[in-house]
Scaffold this motif. Structure first.
Motif, PDB file in Angstrom:
ATOM      1  N   UNK A 352       0.814  -1.217   0.000  1.00 17.88           N
ATOM      2  CA  UNK A 352       0.000   0.000   0.000  1.00 17.88           C
ATOM      3  C   UNK A 352       0.851   1.272   0.000  1.00 17.88           C
ATOM      4  N   UNK A 353       2.042   1.230   0.579  1.00 17.95           N
ATOM      5  CA  UNK A 353       2.882   2.431   0.634  1.00 17.95           C
ATOM      6  C   UNK A 353       3.878   2.517  -0.514  1.00 17.95           C
ATOM      7  N   UNK A 354       3.954   1.469  -1.368  1.00 21.44           N
ATOM      8  CA  UNK A 354       4.914   1.471  -2.475  1.00 21.44           C
ATOM      9  C   UNK A 354       4.234   1.521  -3.834  1.00 21.44           C
ATOM     10  N   UNK A 355       2.916   1.591  -3.845  1.00 22.05           N
ATOM     11  CA  UNK A 355       2.149   1.558  -5.086  1.00 22.05           C
ATOM     12  C   UNK A 355       1.529   2.922  -5.354  1.00 22.05           C
ATOM     13  N   UNK A 356       1.605   3.356  -6.584  1.00 17.89           N
ATOM     14  CA  UNK A 356       0.965   4.613  -6.973  1.00 17.89           C
ATOM     15  C   UNK A 356      -0.542   4.382  -7.105  1.00 17.89           C
ATOM     16  N   UNK A 357      -1.321   5.210  -6.433  1.00 13.18           N
ATOM     17  CA  UNK A 357      -2.776   5.016  -6.460  1.00 13.18           C
ATOM     18  C   UNK A 357      -3.378   5.398  -7.798  1.00 13.18           C
ATOM     19  N   UNK A 358      -2.641   6.174  -8.582  1.00 18.15           N
ATOM     20  CA  UNK A 358      -3.205   6.643  -9.852  1.00 18.15           C
ATOM     21  C   UNK A 358      -3.018   5.624 -10.968  1.00 18.15           C
ATOM     22  N   UNK A 359      -1.799   5.090 -11.129  1.00 17.84           N
ATOM     23  CA  UNK A 359      -1.541   4.169 -12.233  1.00 17.84           C
ATOM     24  C   UNK A 359      -1.356   2.724 -11.780  1.00 17.84           C
ATOM     25  N   UNK A 360      -1.163   2.502 -10.481  1.00 18.73           N
ATOM     26  CA  UNK A 360      -1.002   1.154  -9.974  1.00 18.73           C
ATOM     27  C   UNK A 360       0.402   0.599 -10.085  1.00 18.73           C
TER      28      UNK A 360
END
Length: 421
Positions: A352-360
């Motif tokens: 959850x802290x290493x993933x971009x919420x916009x592009x995944x």
């Protein structure tokens, strides 16, 4: 109208004389000793555990034969047996995290005495600030009145008091009233869904872009006093003879340290209560990470053959995580959202802290402290790392590992994905 039973606890500080404190201390030591005697009687048998009837018979015989057992009221002794049997039931329950019951150490267990029957309390309100209660073998005692108790004050909340528990803290004895009320079943909460990331630099980061932060639990002067007391206790321990009891001066130093740490804990709990109440009122679904905190705060010391690395840094991180009390925050959120018709959902924590919420796109190098910069050339989003993690937590609600609360028709999910909100 459908009603539900709401069980709550209310803590109040007792105003005791020196003689009354001595009586309660004696009862607490007797209760701890009775627990240890029960544990020895139950576990040192061949073939099977002792039954409740056998334990009750042994307690009655011990009260007749051992003088100091008479310090503990009979109902409190039965409460010790009930608590002990419940500890075994929790241990044998596959879904309960309780460990095997053990002996209670004198200086590492919290002194406590149960008053299981509410009719013995005879609670009355004396004035705006104080109330009075009867305690077995102690007498009439005043306690700090901070809120109306169900079924006690005229015009107060409807309900009843089912019993109490006396607990000794660093600042003295407290009474914990067990209350029970019949309240209308809450309607579905109309609030939105929010993801919450629990951290150290930022206490709580929300997916709506806001944060819930707090200052240090102790003021500068209190921190300096605590540091002086810790140094003083270290000097006093150097002169202590191994195997001998601690001196009175060292005991007084320990008491002062405990009072300062208790002050910090009270302020932390107060902030958590206020913050979780505000969140439960605002949002209908609260999504958090399913963290195994006990594994996160394990020591990095290692063994002689395989010593750990960065042990001091890991110890500091462990203290910081413990000071935030992440588990207590979720516990408070669960029952407060349930009371308001909401739901707390736990989702898997990895990524959850290493993933971009916009592009995944997921890359550990994207996070640098509190700054998150997506390394995907097609995206390039940058912002606060905790806010990004909170958004990922909110979006991961479809892969929940558990859900606790009430939403719509009072559904509850456990170890299965909840239905869409």
């Amino acid at each position: 109208m459908e009603v539900t039973r709401q069980a709550r606890a209310h803590v109040a500080r007792l105003d005791l004389s020196t003689a009354q404190v001595a009586v309660l201390d004696g009862q607490a030591h007797a209760a701890r000793a009775l627990w240890n005697l029960l544990h020895e009687y139950v576990t040192f048998r061949q073939g099977r555990l002792a039954t409740v009837k056998e334990c009750d018979t042994a307690i009655r015989a011990a009260r007749r034969e051992i003088d100091w057992m008479g310090q503990l009221p009979a109902q409190a002794a039965q409460a010790v047996l009930k608590t002990y049997r419940q500890a075994w039931a929790n241990f044998f329950d596959p879904g309960h995290p309780a460990k095997r019951p053990t002996f209670k150490a004198r200086f590492r267990s919290r002194p406590a005495v149960d008053v299981p029957q509410a009719r013995d309390l005879n609670i009355t309100r004396l004035n705006r600030r104080w109330g009075a209660v009867n305690l077995p073998k102690v007498g009439r005692v005043r306690f700090r009145w901070t809120r109306d108790l169900p079924g006690v004050t005229r015009g107060g909340p409807a309900g009843r008091i089912t019993g109490a528990r006396l607990v000794k803290q660093a600042d003295g004895w407290h009474i914990v009233f067990r209350t029970e009320r019949q309240v209308p079943a809450p309607a579905a909460h109309p609030g939105e869904r929010v993801g919450i990331d629990r951290g150290i630099t930022v206490a709580l980061a929300l997916s709506d872009g806001t944060m819930r932060e707090h200052g240090p639990w102790l003021r500068d002067g209190e921190k300096q006093r605590l540091r002086r007391l810790e140094k003083k206790s270290a000097r006093q321990r150097r002169t202590r003879v191994p195997g001998r009891p601690a001196s009175r001066r060292l005991a007084r130093t320990y008491d002062r340290i405990a009072r300062l740490r208790a002050t910090a804990k009270r302020r932390a709990v107060d902030w958590q209560h206020q913050t979780t109440t505000e969140l439960a009122r605002t949002f209908g679904v609260v999504v958090v990470e399913d963290l195994t905190i006990t594994n996160m705060v394990r020591s990095a010391t290692g063994t002689i053959d395989n010593p750990g690395r960065n042990v001091r840094q890991k110890a500091g991180l462990n203290r910081a995580i413990t000071g935030q009390a992440w588990g207590r925050t979720v516990t408070l959120l669960e029952y407060k959202t349930r009371d308001r018709g909401g739901l707390v959902v736990k989702v898997p924590a990895p990524g959850t802290s290493q993933t971009c919420h916009r592009c995944g796109h997921r890359d550990p190098a994207a996070r640098d402290g509190t700054r998150f910069s997506c390394v995907n050339p097609a995206c390039g989003w940058a912002g606060h790392a905790d806010i990004n993690a909170a958004i990922n937590i909110r979006n991961a609600a479809g892969t929940a590992v558990s859900g606790r609360g009430d939403l719509g028709a009072a559904r509850s999910a456990k170890r299965q994905p909840p239905r869409a909100a």
